[in-house]
Scaffold this motif. Sequence first.
Motif, short mmCIF file in Angstrom:
data_model
loop_
_atom_site.label_atom_id
_atom_site.label_comp_id
_atom_site.label_asym_id
_atom_site.label_seq_id
_atom_site.Cartn_x
_atom_site.Cartn_y
_atom_site.Cartn_z
N ASP A 1 0.91 -0.73 -0.36
CA ASP A 1 -0.13 0.06 0.19
C ASP A 1 0.93 1.36 -0.11
O ASP A 1 2.31 1.33 0.01
N LEU A 2 0.06 2.35 -0.13
CA LEU A 2 0.68 3.46 0.13
C LEU A 2 1.85 3.52 1.35
O LEU A 2 3.31 4.16 1.12
N PHE A 3 1.83 3.46 2.54
CA PHE A 3 2.50 2.72 3.60
C PHE A 3 3.49 2.45 3.61
O PHE A 3 4.12 2.72 3.61
N ARG B 1 0.99 8.19 -6.98
CA ARG B 1 2.06 9.35 -7.12
C ARG B 1 1.24 11.07 -7.06
O ARG B 1 1.95 11.02 -6.83
N LYS B 2 -0.04 10.74 -6.53
CA LYS B 2 -0.77 12.14 -6.17
C LYS B 2 -0.67 11.30 -4.20
O LYS B 2 -0.99 12.84 -3.61
N SER C 1 9.66 5.16 -8.81
CA SER C 1 9.11 3.51 -9.56
C SER C 1 8.06 3.47 -9.02
O SER C 1 7.27 2.70 -8.99
N LEU C 2 7.48 5.36 -7.95
CA LEU C 2 5.63 4.74 -7.36
C LEU C 2 4.92 4.38 -8.79
O LEU C 2 4.61 5.35 -9.58
N PRO D 1 2.01 18.13 -7.03
CA PRO D 1 0.98 17.93 -7.57
C PRO D 1 -0.21 18.56 -6.14
O PRO D 1 -1.08 19.46 -6.93
N VAL D 2 0.25 17.91 -5.45
CA VAL D 2 -0.37 18.62 -4.21
C VAL D 2 -0.13 18.84 -2.95
O VAL D 2 0.74 18.11 -2.85
#
Length: 743
Positions: A108-110, A140-141, A134-135, A170-171
Motif C-alpha cells: 500500500d502507500l504506507f 503518485r498523488k 518507480s511509484l 501535484p498536491v
Amino acid sequence: MKQRLLSVGEQGSHHVFSQNKRITQLGKSGQIEDAIKFFTQMAEKNTVTYNSMISVYAKNGRINAARNLFDKMPRRNLVSWNTMVSGYLHNGKFDEAYKLFVIMPRRDLFSWTLMITCYTRNGEVEKARELFDSLPCSYRKGVACWNAMISGYVKKGRVNEAKRLFDEMPVKNLISWNSMLAGYTQNRKMRLGLEFFNEMDERDVVSWNLMVDGFIQVGDLDSAWKFFQETQKPNVVSWVTMLSGFARNGNILESRRLFDQMPSRNIVSWNAMISAYVQRCEIDEASRLFEEMPERDSVSWTTMINGYVRIGKLDEARELLNEMPYRNIGAQTAMISGYIQCNKVDEARRFFDEIGTWDVVCWNAMIAGYAHHGRINEALCLSKRMVNKDMVTWNTMISCYAQVGQMDRAVKIFEEMGERDLVSWNSLIAGFMLNGQNLDALKSFALMGHEGKKPDQLSFACGLSSCATIAALQVGNQLHQVVVKGGYLNYLVVNNALITMYAKCGRILEAGLVFNGICHADVISWNSLIGGYAINGYGKEALKLFEEMASEGMAPDEVTFIGILSACNHAGMVDHGLKLFKCMSKVYAIEPLAEHYACMVDLLGRVGRLDEAFEIVRGMKVKATAGVWGALLGACRAHGNLELGRLAAHKLSEFEPHKTSNYVLLSNIHAEANRWNEVQEVRMLMNASSTVKEPGCSWVEVRNQVHGFLSDDSTRSRPDIGVTLASLNSHIRNAFHISEVSA
C-alpha cells in the motif's frame, strides 16, 4: 443466549487487545524479557499479537528473533509485512528490508512511504529517489511520499533539490510547506526561510516553531524571541524550544523564568529544564527539579546520571542507575562514558560486559574510550566484534589505525565506506599528517573540496600543519585564502596553525601579522610565535614577546620555555638562557623536562662551557634522553673534547643503537685528534649496528616550488615534489574557488 455468547466473544477480544497493549508497553520500556515471557504465556494470540511482538523484538535489536516469529506466523496481513520491513530498517538492515519489500504479496502507500522515509532518514537519498520514481501511478498523488522525499533532501542539506521537488508537487499540504520551511531553517538559510514563511498561505504552530528554532541555530535570540511572542497558541514545543535556546546561550535565568511561566508542563519540558542545569553543571538545582517531577521517563533518569558523570560523581551516578525502575541503554552508556572520563577504562569494560545487549552508541562509547586512552589494539579488537557498525564506528577505526601507523588499513576503510562525513575526512587527513605523509594529507584536503565537503577548523589546522612540516609556502598561502573566504579566522586553532606555517616557511613577518590579528590569543598562540622567532634566529624578538606575554597576564607553560630557551640558544644569549632556566621552577613552578635540559646543554656547549653542560646533565631531576646526550656529543665534537664525547656517545648508543650519525660524530672527534685506530673501531661498530643508513632529508623552496634533498640522492633534485605541490595549488583553488596568489 446468542446475545450472551456475543458478549463473551467481545470480552475475549477485549482481553486479547489488553494483552497486546501490554506487550507493546513492555517493549517500549525496554523490558524485553518480560515481554517475551508474557507473549509465550498468552493462551490466545491473534495476528495483532504477533505483529506487536515482532515490533518489540525489532525495536530492541533482536531482528533475527523478529524474523523467526514472522516466518512462524499462522496468518499474515499487510501490517505484518510492513512491521517486518520497518524492523529491518530500524536495525539498519536496508538490503534485507528491500528484499522483503520486493516479495510482498501486495503493497500500500504506507509500504512505499515507509521504504522511502527510512532510506532518506539514513541519508541514502539516491536509493530513496529511485523508489520514488518507480511509484505506481495510483500512488503518485500520495502527498506522504513527496513529503518524505523533500525531508530527505533537507536532511542532506540539498535545499535546492528539495525546492525543485516541492514546486513539482501535484498536491501540497501544510506538512509539505513545513518540510520545505525546515529545509531553510535547519540549514541556517534564514533569509530565504523568512521569505518562504511570508509566502505561506497557511501556517500552524509548527511553522512558527521552525522559525524560532532557526533563529536560535544562527544565534539570533532577539528574532527568535520576537517570533516566539508572536506565535498564536504556542504549544509545549514552542516553550521548550525557546527555553532550550536561552539555555544553549548561557541564559539559564531566562530559561527558568520561561519554565516557571509555562501554562502547562509535560515531561519533555521538565527534562529540558533539567538538561539546561546539567549543561551548566548546576547539578544540585537539576537534582531538586528531578525530585519535584510528577513523573519521570528514561530521558529524565539518563539526564541526571549524565549530570553526575559530568562532574565526576560516579558513585552518585551509579546509585541513581540502580534506582531506575528499568535499565536503559542510554543511562548505561552514560555510566560507561563516566568511567572512561575518570580514567577507569577497565571498570568501564566490566560494566560494558555486564550489559549484555548493546546499541551502536554503547559500542562506540567503549571503542572510543579505548582509543582515547591509547589502547588501540583493544579498540580495534572490540570493533571487529561489532555487527552493525555506523559512520562513527568507521571513523573511530580510521583514527585507531592512523594512531598505530597503519595508514594503508585506514585508507582501505575510508575507501570502502558507503558514505563519508567531515569527521571521516578529518580523521584521514590528521592520520596522514601524524604519520609524516604530508603530501597525502594535502591531497586529501583538496579531494575533500572536490567532493563538496566544506572543511572546518580541524581540516585547516591539519592542512596548515602539513604545509609547515614540508615548508610548502605557496600551498599554505592558498589555504590562508580559503580560511579568510570561509570565515574561519575566528578560530584560534586555525590562527595558531597559520602562525606556525608562516614561521616554519621563514615568513616571520606574516606570522607576526596573523598573531596581531587575534583578539584573544591563548598560550598556544604566544608559543607559536615565540617558537617561530626561535627557529628563525630572532632571539631578542622572542625575549621581548615573552616579556609582553608576562605583562598581559598570560602564564607560560613548558612549551613556552622550550621556545624561549631555543631562541636564546640560536642567538647565543647564554646569560639570558641561564636566568630563564632558573626562574622556570622558582617563579613559574614549572619543573624542567628533558627538552629544557637539552636546550641548556646545547646553549652552554655552543660557547665551549662543556663542564657546566655536563654538570647540568648530572644534576637532571628527570631521566636523560637521546636529545640531551646528542646535544652534549655535538658540543664535544665542536670543541674537541674526546673524553666527554666518548661518554656521551656511549650513553647515546643505549638510546639509539642503530643511528649511524652518532657514530659519525664520535668518529670525527677521534679523527680530529689523529686517533686513527679508534676511528677504524668506530667505523666497524657503525657497520655492525646498522646495515642500512637512513638518509637525511631537507626541503627548500625555489620560485614557488618545494624541492626535497636526500643525503644519498645523486640527482640533487626532486622536481616531482614541486610538480605535486603545484598541482595541489590548482586543486585547492578550483575546489574552493579562490584566486591566484603570488608568494
